[in-house]
Design an enzyme around this catalytic site. Sequence first.
Site, short mmCIF file in Angstrom:
data_model
loop_
_atom_site.label_atom_id
_atom_site.label_comp_id
_atom_site.label_asym_id
_atom_site.label_seq_id
_atom_site.Cartn_x
_atom_site.Cartn_y
_atom_site.Cartn_z
N LYS A 80 26.59 -30.13 -7.23
CA LYS A 80 25.64 -29.06 -6.90
C LYS A 80 26.41 -27.76 -6.78
O LYS A 80 27.61 -27.74 -6.47
CB LYS A 80 24.94 -29.36 -5.58
CG LYS A 80 23.61 -28.64 -5.40
CD LYS A 80 22.50 -29.29 -6.23
CE LYS A 80 21.15 -28.62 -5.96
NZ LYS A 80 20.05 -29.29 -6.67
N GLY A 179 5.46 -25.35 0.87
CA GLY A 179 6.35 -24.78 -0.14
C GLY A 179 5.64 -24.65 -1.48
O GLY A 179 5.25 -25.65 -2.08
N GLY A 181 6.84 -22.92 -4.34
CA GLY A 181 7.68 -22.47 -5.44
C GLY A 181 7.19 -23.08 -6.73
O GLY A 181 6.06 -23.59 -6.83
N VAL A 183 7.83 -25.89 -8.24
CA VAL A 183 7.44 -27.29 -8.16
C VAL A 183 6.21 -27.48 -7.27
O VAL A 183 5.25 -28.16 -7.64
CB VAL A 183 8.61 -28.15 -7.64
CG1 VAL A 183 8.17 -29.60 -7.47
CG2 VAL A 183 9.79 -28.07 -8.60
#
Length: 353
Positions: A80, A179, A181, A183
């Site tokens: 990552k 959330g 965003g 996705v």
Amino acid sequence: MPIQSVTFDGRPQRLLAFQDPVSRASGLIAIDSTALGPATGGCRLWPYDDNVAMLRDVQRLARGMSYKNAIAGLPLGGGKSVIRRPAGDFDRVALFRALGRALNEFGGDYLVAEDVGTTTGDMQVARSVSPYVFGLPVSGGSAGGDPSPWTALGVFLSLEILLARRGRSVAGSRIAVQGLGSVGADLCRRLHAAGASLVVADVNERAVAELRATVPAKIAAPGTIHGIEADVFAPCALGAGLNGTTIPEIRAGIVVGAANNQLATPADADLLHRRGILYGPDYVVNAGGIINVAAEYLGLTTGEVADQVARIGPRLSALLDRAEAERITPSAAADATARDILASASKGRSGLP
């Protein structure tokens, strides 16, 4: 700064810190495992409070990618990258050129794509100075491009599996999504199309407004949506949102979402289990994006991506069956399966499911 050998949760990792004086950004790349192939994971751009928070995040995310790629049956290891977003305006091109130069230090041991806060355009900039960049715009029927729709699809399929185990379907269910965003918003559109009612929250008011322009949804505060009465709570924001404070407040019987590292500690999986909440382990259900990135790297087609993402649901079912048979949590079953695959690969066997 040279690549360092560090330890995270009892296992070694390789870590590279990099800086860009033009954009004033600093970042980290962590490689957790290359037992199955080159370490692969997205690049996150986030306004971390300090370097300690940034280090903790990249190490946890890299470990999660090792498990995610192993469970998904991909020939990839775990890694990552994270970048501390500068305050105010900054030179975005200079920043992602710096990322590309940092990638080159690993010589192909780490492959990157977009993640929270980054885009396909950012990856194109990084690709201009490094060949180890994916998540690029697609051409023809080749795999590639923004991986978020594939991530959302995998979460949707997993949500269907979990609801079915409770005798329900998406249609008529109430889903609380935290959330919005790329996705989270995509997931909401899929859920609405399937007949679910939605309650949504995001710290970004513009994201909420954009979603509600096309999808009917009630709005909750980001800090309280986990406590909304619902059939499913879907965390699709940042990690560690399932913890000793929030879990006792959850009023949904199922938790499944796209966020990485949702559990603040391993003990939180036990806390969910004791409350009778059915949990879909994050790195199992949100693997659609990395499946698409792997297909781009391997030269596969979008049809082959769809076939692989369709296996997420059956894979989750098998892990839930293992958890029930062994009287362990779904997270423990997923972790054990991933560790078995990685250990087998490290000994020279394929270990792929």
